[in-house]
Design a protein around this motif. Sequence first.
Motif, PDB file in Angstrom:
ATOM      1  N   LEU A   1     -44.812  54.874  34.321  1.00 59.97           N
ATOM      2  CA  LEU A   1     -45.255  53.340  34.094  1.00 59.97           C
ATOM      3  C   LEU A   1     -46.816  52.463  33.372  1.00 59.97           C
TER       4      LEU A   1
ATOM      5  N   LYS B   1     -44.042  49.915  40.127  1.00 62.36           N
ATOM      6  CA  LYS B   1     -42.638  49.508  40.093  1.00 62.36           C
ATOM      7  C   LYS B   1     -42.312  48.493  39.207  1.00 62.36           C
ATOM      8  N   ARG B   2     -41.401  48.723  37.830  1.00 61.19           N
ATOM      9  CA  ARG B   2     -41.116  47.247  37.286  1.00 61.19           C
ATOM     10  C   ARG B   2     -41.020  45.972  38.034  1.00 61.19           C
TER      11      ARG B   2
ATOM     12  N   THR C   1     -41.128  43.132  31.355  1.00 61.37           N
ATOM     13  CA  THR C   1     -42.212  44.142  31.097  1.00 61.37           C
ATOM     14  C   THR C   1     -43.028  44.045  32.288  1.00 61.37           C
ATOM     15  N   ASN C   2     -43.599  43.447  32.750  1.00 66.19           N
ATOM     16  CA  ASN C   2     -44.747  43.191  34.064  1.00 66.19           C
ATOM     17  C   ASN C   2     -44.341  44.700  35.289  1.00 66.19           C
ATOM     18  N   ILE C   3     -45.415  44.701  35.656  1.00 62.66           N
ATOM     19  CA  ILE C   3     -45.306  46.472  36.354  1.00 62.66           C
ATOM     20  C   ILE C   3     -45.935  45.982  37.692  1.00 62.66           C
TER      21      ILE C   3
ATOM     22  N   PRO D   1     -48.794  45.574  30.474  1.00 64.80           N
ATOM     23  CA  PRO D   1     -48.051  46.768  30.357  1.00 64.80           C
ATOM     24  C   PRO D   1     -49.435  47.623  29.458  1.00 64.80           C
TER      25      PRO D   1
END
Length: 76
Positions: free
Chosen positions: A3, A31-32, A37-39, A65
Amino acid sequence: MELLSEEIIAQINQQVYARFPNIHGARPTLKRAPSGTNIILTYRLKSVTEDGFSIEQIVRATVTPAGQLVKVSASR
């Protein structure tokens, strides 16, 4: 599938550790985010109080990301 790169994780760790020095050294789980799209990086640290009780502090950092912090929250 990775990621985030290790370099970006290290930069985020520095920012989180500066804000929450008591969790310094805790390795995050990644984790997504459900929104897209953020983590989400989750830091967990268990410690023992002077009374002998176990307490866990959790810090969650939401990042893009590219590694920019969007939100940081912590348990008490």
